[in-house]
Design an enzyme around this catalytic site. Sequence first.
Site, short mmCIF file in Angstrom:
data_model
loop_
_atom_site.label_atom_id
_atom_site.label_comp_id
_atom_site.label_asym_id
_atom_site.label_seq_id
_atom_site.Cartn_x
_atom_site.Cartn_y
_atom_site.Cartn_z
N GLU A 1 -6.88 4.81 7.61
CA GLU A 1 -6.39 5.96 7.99
C GLU A 1 -7.48 6.13 6.76
O GLU A 1 -8.09 7.81 7.67
CB GLU A 1 -5.47 5.93 6.63
CG GLU A 1 -3.35 5.77 8.06
CD GLU A 1 -2.99 5.47 7.19
OE1 GLU A 1 -2.62 5.69 5.56
OE2 GLU A 1 -1.92 4.65 8.02
N HIS B 1 -9.72 0.80 5.26
CA HIS B 1 -8.07 1.26 5.66
C HIS B 1 -8.70 2.06 6.91
O HIS B 1 -8.83 2.85 7.06
CB HIS B 1 -7.29 1.90 5.10
CG HIS B 1 -5.66 1.78 5.69
ND1 HIS B 1 -5.03 2.68 6.17
CD2 HIS B 1 -4.72 1.08 5.22
CE1 HIS B 1 -3.89 2.41 6.65
NE2 HIS B 1 -3.79 1.24 6.18
N ASN C 1 0.81 -1.11 0.28
CA ASN C 1 -0.20 0.06 0.04
C ASN C 1 0.76 1.30 -0.22
O ASN C 1 1.59 1.35 1.13
CB ASN C 1 -0.98 -0.54 1.52
CG ASN C 1 -1.62 1.13 1.42
OD1 ASN C 1 -1.80 2.16 0.85
ND2 ASN C 1 -2.34 1.81 2.36
N LYS D 1 -0.20 4.21 -0.32
CA LYS D 1 -0.68 5.37 0.08
C LYS D 1 -0.57 7.02 -0.80
O LYS D 1 -0.39 6.66 -1.80
CB LYS D 1 -0.08 5.44 1.74
CG LYS D 1 0.25 4.20 2.54
CD LYS D 1 0.57 4.65 4.51
CE LYS D 1 0.13 3.03 4.71
NZ LYS D 1 0.06 3.47 6.57
N GLU E 1 -5.45 -5.33 10.47
CA GLU E 1 -4.47 -3.93 11.13
C GLU E 1 -4.32 -3.37 11.69
O GLU E 1 -5.39 -2.56 11.90
CB GLU E 1 -4.46 -3.15 9.28
CG GLU E 1 -4.16 -3.66 8.09
CD GLU E 1 -3.37 -2.69 7.69
OE1 GLU E 1 -2.37 -2.91 7.20
OE2 GLU E 1 -3.53 -1.29 7.17
N GLY F 1 2.41 1.69 10.67
CA GLY F 1 3.40 2.92 10.22
C GLY F 1 4.43 3.12 11.90
O GLY F 1 4.98 4.20 11.71
N SER G 1 3.51 -2.19 9.93
CA SER G 1 4.86 -2.38 10.31
C SER G 1 5.66 -3.64 10.46
O SER G 1 6.48 -4.26 10.99
CB SER G 1 5.79 -1.87 12.07
OG SER G 1 4.75 -0.84 12.08
C1 PEP Z 1 -0.77 -0.19 6.33
O1 PEP Z 1 -0.71 1.06 5.21
O2 PEP Z 1 -1.82 -0.46 5.43
C2 PEP Z 1 0.10 -0.52 6.95
C3 PEP Z 1 -0.23 -1.73 7.12
O3 PEP Z 1 1.72 0.30 7.20
P1 PEP Z 1 2.75 0.18 7.81
O4 PEP Z 1 3.57 -1.68 7.22
O5 PEP Z 1 3.37 1.28 6.99
O6 PEP Z 1 3.01 -0.24 9.12
#
Ligand code: PEP
Length: 257
Positions: A99, A97, A10, A12, A167, A173, A212
Amino acid sequence: MTRRMLIAGNWKMNGLQGNRQEIDALTSLLGGHAPDSLDVLICPPATLLADLGRDCAPGGIKTGGQDCHFADCGAHTGDVSALMLKDAGADYVIVGHSERRADHHEDNALVKLKAEAGLRAGLDVIVCVGETLIEREDGRAADVVKSQLLGSLPDGASAQNCIIAYEPVWAIGTGKVAGLHDIAQMHAHIRAVLGENGGAELAQARVLYGGSVKPGNAKDIFVLDDVDGGLIGGASLKAADFAAIVDAALTVVNHNP
Ligand code: PEP
C-alpha cells in the site's frame, strides 16, 4: 537453527483510543500472556503506538510501526522517523508494504533506505515484497519478488534484524489467498535468494506470509516448510480472530518443537 514464528498484526489506518480494549481482550484470550515459544506483534497507527506499547507490554505482546522516514530527523512535515518509533516503544517497523509502494510511489531504493533507518534506530525491520496479479499471470512473480528483495534489503541485514513478508498484492484485503503450493514455492525461492546474496546466515531470516490470513486458513499456511508466521491485516483488528491465528501458529510450533 530453529526459526521463531512471528505473528504480526497490521492495523493500517484503523484504530482510535476506544480500540485499545482489543489489546486487553487479546491478552486475556491468550491466557494473560503471549506464548513463550513465538512472537506476537501489533503494528498500530503511529498515533496509538505509545499507548498501545503500554497496553501490550504486560502480556508480552510487541509493538511496531507501519512505516518510517529514511532520515533520523529533520524538515519532513508529517513524517515519522524510526528513532521516534523506537522512542514510542516499538521493536519493529514494517517497510515497503504494497500500500505504501502503490499509494506513495515507494520504490525499492527508498524502501532500502527506510529499512536502513529502522536498523540504525535499533528496530527489527519487516521488508514486504509481493507481485501483482498481472505479474503473476505473466509468469513473472518469482523475478519480481527477487528484484524487490535485492533492491529493498538493507545493508547490514541479518536473520536477527530482518524479516521478509511475502504478500502477493492481489491477496491483500481481498479474501483471496495464494494457493498453498504457490506460497511454499515462493517462500523457498525467497530463502534461496537470501542465501545466494547474504549467505547461510541471512537464509535463516524469518519469512512471513501475508494476504487474507484468517483463523480458518492460518494453520494450513503456517505448517508449510519455509513459512515462519504471518503478517495479518483485517483479521488483526478483532482480538478473537487474531488470538485464533496465534493459536494456529502455536499448534504448528508445538508439533515441531
Ligand atoms: C496486510 O495488510 O499486510 C494484509 C496482509 O492484509 P489482509 O490480511 O487484510 O489481507
